[in-house]
Scaffold this motif. Structure first.
Motif, mmCIF file in Angstrom:
data_model
loop_
_atom_site.group_PDB
_atom_site.id
_atom_site.type_symbol
_atom_site.label_atom_id
_atom_site.label_comp_id
_atom_site.label_asym_id
_atom_site.label_seq_id
_atom_site.Cartn_x
_atom_site.Cartn_y
_atom_site.Cartn_z
ATOM 1 N N GLY A 1 4.625 5.378 -3.608
ATOM 2 C CA GLY A 1 4.991 4.436 -4.659
ATOM 3 C C GLY A 1 5.561 3.137 -4.133
ATOM 4 N N ALA A 2 5.284 2.800 -2.870
ATOM 5 C CA ALA A 2 5.798 1.563 -2.304
ATOM 6 C C ALA A 2 5.225 0.363 -3.045
ATOM 7 N N ASP A 3 6.062 -0.644 -3.262
ATOM 8 C CA ASP A 3 5.627 -1.836 -3.987
ATOM 9 C C ASP A 3 4.929 -2.804 -3.041
ATOM 10 N N VAL A 4 3.738 -3.236 -3.456
ATOM 11 C CA VAL A 4 2.979 -4.206 -2.676
ATOM 12 C C VAL A 4 3.717 -5.545 -2.705
ATOM 13 N N GLY A 5 3.794 -6.215 -1.571
ATOM 14 C CA GLY A 5 4.466 -7.507 -1.509
ATOM 15 C C GLY A 5 5.903 -7.439 -1.069
ATOM 16 N N VAL A 6 6.434 -6.227 -0.894
ATOM 17 C CA VAL A 6 7.799 -6.077 -0.393
ATOM 18 C C VAL A 6 7.730 -5.890 1.118
#
Length: 220
Positions: free
Chosen positions: A70-75
């Protein structure tokens, strides 16, 4: 005599023929109404003990088993340490709400004993250090990212405006009701007013997915 016999046989044949015609026409009519089956042969029932591929998928999964999910893209993965401990247990994972004000879990809860040091995961500036709704909170703006991390419940040891580096202690774990009977630190991540998954900040080697790296000895 023979004439009577032949008459009897003729009547029997006639009755049999009429019976076949009547029942045959009924059977043909029934088949015409229903038509041929469109579903094909019935599928066999699944074997006992074999679950559907979609039923219950992921049920009971241990959030600590794959904390990078569930890692956020762009972080950017710029963290150099966990907020507490070396690789703490994740008591409750990231559960993004469906709507901005909907139910969910806007961060992760990390197991930590009261009094344990809480560290900035990356370099930045302390944007807030104080109490919110009766709990101690420290917020650190991460340098050059537009992101900010939050830690609670914490007894702050830094002041607003202080510059901190990765691994610097910003306070200690305080007792609180956030995790009920279990002591923990709630770690959050925001960009503006949008909550993000803080585990996205952790590179693979901190998640235990990559080669080991030598880390500085942290004291205090």
């Amino acid at each position: 005599m023979r004439r009577r016999v032949w008459c009897g046989v003729g009547w029997a044949v006639l009755v049999t023929a009429l019976t076949l015609i009547v029942y045959g026409s009924r059977a043909w009519a029934g088949a015409s109404r229903t038509g041929p089956s469109r579903s094909g042969p019935s599928a066999p029932a699944p074997a006992a003990g074999v679950a559907s591929e979609s039923a219950g998928a992921g049920a009971g999964a241990d959030v600590g088993a794959d904390v990078g999910a569930g890692a956020d893209v762009g972080v950017p993965a710029i963290a150099r340490v966990w907020p507490v401990g070396v690789r703490p247990s994740v008591l409750r994972g990231w559960e993004p709400p469906a709507t901005p004000y909907g139910p969910g879990h806007r961060g992760v809860d990390l197991a930590a004993a009261p009094g344990s040091p809480v560290r900035a995961v990356a370099a930045g500036r302390v944007a807030f250090a104080g109490r919110v709704a009766g709990r101690g909170v420290v917020t650190v703006e991460l340098a050059g990212t537009g992101l900010r991390t939050t830690y609670e419940p914490v007894r702050p040891s830094v002041e607003e405006g202080a510059e901190v580096g990765a691994g610097d202690v910003v306070g200690v774990v305080a007792t609180g009701a956030h995790c009920g009977a279990s002591a923990c630190v709630h770690w959050g991540l925001l960009r503006g007013g949008t909550y993000l998954n803080p585990l996205s900040l952790l590179p693979p080697w901190l998640l235990g997915r990559g080669p080991s790296r030598l880390l500085p000895v942290l004291t205090g």
